[in-house]
Design a protein around this motif. Sequence first.
Motif, PDB file in Angstrom:
ATOM      1  N   LEU A  83       5.882  15.248  20.311  1.00 52.88           N
ATOM      2  CA  LEU A  83       5.138  14.098  19.808  1.00 52.88           C
ATOM      3  C   LEU A  83       5.864  13.504  18.602  1.00 52.88           C
ATOM      4  CD1 LEU A  83       2.587  12.365  20.019  1.00 52.88           C
ATOM      5  CD2 LEU A  83       1.458  13.984  18.481  1.00 52.88           C
ATOM      6  N   MET A  84       6.081  12.201  18.629  1.00 53.17           N
ATOM      7  CA  MET A  84       6.791  11.522  17.542  1.00 53.17           C
ATOM      8  C   MET A  84       6.290  10.086  17.477  1.00 53.17           C
ATOM      9  SD  MET A  84      10.520  11.510  19.417  1.00 53.17           S
ATOM     10  CE  MET A  84      10.644  11.299  21.194  1.00 53.17           C
ATOM     11  N   ALA A  85       6.260   9.542  16.275  1.00 58.37           N
ATOM     12  CA  ALA A  85       5.752   8.179  16.115  1.00 58.37           C
ATOM     13  C   ALA A  85       6.307   7.572  14.846  1.00 58.37           C
ATOM     14  CB  ALA A  85       4.233   8.173  16.063  1.00 58.37           C
ATOM     15  N   SER A  86       6.278   6.251  14.806  1.00 57.20           N
ATOM     16  CA  SER A  86       6.758   5.539  13.628  1.00 57.20           C
ATOM     17  C   SER A  86       5.601   5.296  12.672  1.00 57.20           C
ATOM     18  CB  SER A  86       7.358   4.196  14.045  1.00 57.20           C
ATOM     19  OG  SER A  86       6.321   3.309  14.435  1.00 57.20           O
ATOM     20  N   PRO A  87       5.890   4.909  11.426  1.00 56.72           N
ATOM     21  CA  PRO A  87       4.800   4.593  10.474  1.00 56.72           C
ATOM     22  C   PRO A  87       3.867   3.500  10.987  1.00 56.72           C
ATOM     23  CG  PRO A  87       6.881   4.844   9.304  1.00 56.72           C
ATOM     24  CD  PRO A  87       7.212   4.889  10.773  1.00 56.72           C
ATOM     25  N   ALA A  88       4.374   2.596  11.843  1.00 53.59           N
ATOM     26  CA  ALA A  88       3.554   1.481  12.318  1.00 53.59           C
ATOM     27  C   ALA A  88       2.360   1.941  13.140  1.00 53.59           C
ATOM     28  CB  ALA A  88       4.410   0.517  13.146  1.00 53.59           C
ATOM     29  N   VAL A  89       2.464   3.093  13.795  1.00 53.28           N
ATOM     30  CA  VAL A  89       1.355   3.576  14.621  1.00 53.28           C
ATOM     31  C   VAL A  89       0.760   4.864  14.070  1.00 53.28           C
ATOM     32  CG1 VAL A  89       2.243   2.477  16.707  1.00 53.28           C
ATOM     33  CG2 VAL A  89       2.908   4.831  16.177  1.00 53.28           C
ATOM     34  N   SER A  90       1.141   5.247  12.858  1.00 55.78           N
ATOM     35  CA  SER A  90       0.682   6.521  12.309  1.00 55.78           C
ATOM     36  C   SER A  90      -0.828   6.542  12.134  1.00 55.78           C
ATOM     37  CB  SER A  90       1.380   6.814  10.981  1.00 55.78           C
ATOM     38  OG  SER A  90       1.133   5.776  10.043  1.00 55.78           O
ATOM     39  N   LYS A  91      -1.426   5.406  11.716  1.00 56.25           N
ATOM     40  CA  LYS A  91      -2.870   5.373  11.516  1.00 56.25           C
ATOM     41  C   LYS A  91      -3.622   5.503  12.827  1.00 56.25           C
ATOM     42  CE  LYS A  91      -2.893   2.711   7.196  1.00 56.25           C
ATOM     43  NZ  LYS A  91      -3.353   1.479   6.518  1.00 56.25           N
ATOM     44  N   SER A  92      -3.173   4.751  13.842  1.00 57.14           N
ATOM     45  CA  SER A  92      -3.852   4.839  15.133  1.00 57.14           C
ATOM     46  C   SER A  92      -3.640   6.210  15.750  1.00 57.14           C
ATOM     47  CB  SER A  92      -3.346   3.739  16.080  1.00 57.14           C
ATOM     48  OG  SER A  92      -1.961   3.881  16.337  1.00 57.14           O
ATOM     49  N   LEU A  93      -2.474   6.797  15.507  1.00 57.79           N
ATOM     50  CA  LEU A  93      -2.203   8.140  16.022  1.00 57.79           C
ATOM     51  C   LEU A  93      -3.129   9.160  15.373  1.00 57.79           C
ATOM     52  CD1 LEU A  93      -0.195   9.786  17.846  1.00 57.79           C
ATOM     53  CD2 LEU A  93       1.096  10.210  15.753  1.00 57.79           C
ATOM     54  N   ALA A  94      -3.242   9.113  14.062  1.00 54.54           N
ATOM     55  CA  ALA A  94      -4.100  10.070  13.352  1.00 54.54           C
ATOM     56  C   ALA A  94      -5.561   9.898  13.733  1.00 54.54           C
ATOM     57  CB  ALA A  94      -3.920   9.892  11.845  1.00 54.54           C
TER      58      ALA A  94
END
Length: 456
Positions: free
Chosen positions: A221-232
């Motif tokens: 699992l990996m993500a950029s800061p742009a989707v970090s909020k939706s991911l969390a």
Amino acid sequence: MISERLQSSMVRYLNKRYLSLQPTTDTYLPKPRLDMAYMLYAHIPFCERLCPYCSFNRYLFEPGRALSYFSDLRREMQMLAELGYDFESLYIGGGTPTIMPDELFATIDQARELFSIREVSCETNPNHLTDEVLDGLQGRVQRLSCGVQSFDDTLLGQMERYEKYGSGEEVFNRILAVKDRFTSFNIDMIFNFPSQTEAKLINDIAAVMESGANQVTFYPLMASPAVSKSLAATVGSVDYRREHRYYEIISEALTGGSQPEFGFSSAWTFNRIVSPKEAFNYGEKPLSAQDDLTGLYEARAPMVDEYIVNYEEYPAIGSGGLSYLDGSLFVNTFSLDEYHRAILAGQMSVSGKTDFTKLDRMRYRFMMQLFGLRLDKEQWQKDFACSVANGVPMEYLFFKTNQAFAHEDEQEITLSARGRYLMVALMREFFIGVNGVRDQARAALTKAERDLLFGD
């Protein structure tokens, strides 16, 4: 693993330096070099719904906008042909490339008319594994890759995929129907979701082995800061401390034992081991006594998942595409409106670039070839006029000290089990860095396009 944490910290530091996007006045990609083999990447950014963890350039699907986009994409492909490019391989990613099947088929057909295309890889989603789509892809596409991510209903719900694509059982049954229709059928899985237990992971691995797919890719699992909020908000915060353990479970289940079902084709991609007879007949018409078997096994063996393993340089067409050419990373505009205007003006869609130093290019080669499980030391010496140890001393010493090399001689370096996991962690951080480049490109979007890009 302490070595993984040290490596990840260093990669994050380096990413900030050499994955920094700069504006460019270039309106075309560089012309091809005669001594270089290239692969063509085409990006289709549309999806029916948007996954919260995805950092790629993707927009909510609108038929009129997508129809115009496919037309522009084919015009940009023509521009590459006019520059003198030729390709044996085409990779179509997204987004969801199969979102408008007829337009996708027309795009593949044009690529085969313009270039010496021998193999086409295309991504799709489970809801597009229908006879209409599969019948059109068969014969046009040699490698189909389906984004599954997990067969666990709870995880699918957290990923907002249950409602879109159905239960794990429904997805599994759709995959069973694809068997033998393509030279290579890959399913993409993700591991180390916050709520993923070892038991859930083992169940996912078992489903993969029963699915009939002859290739599987397990991404961390990996993500950029742009989707970090939706991911969390949807799946929770990622715990990298257990990533190594989960990777060991995957590797042992797929490749362990005296008669393993899969073998490694990259650090995180696994190919099903088949008999020569099965390999000859996979996804093709059955062999007859008159067939010449010379070289046939290699030709019909499953294709590698990551095109960057086999092709160090590649031009990309489409909004949000990333090209690596002549030591520079080029980024196409993430704006669909700007993309359309550029193509109408007879220009390609390049909006930014970053130039790599010789050291950056050596680091990139070191990472990509070892990710593909073998570094060619002779080619390295020819291209960089130095040894691997002298070219990237920090990286070489780190891997050597951490027993990451299984074998090293004058010709090559190969990876140990420990080295394969270090490469998984390294590539995870590299792709997070690339997602940071995408975030830089997205920053220029208008509010209307950002709303379309990120959905609700």
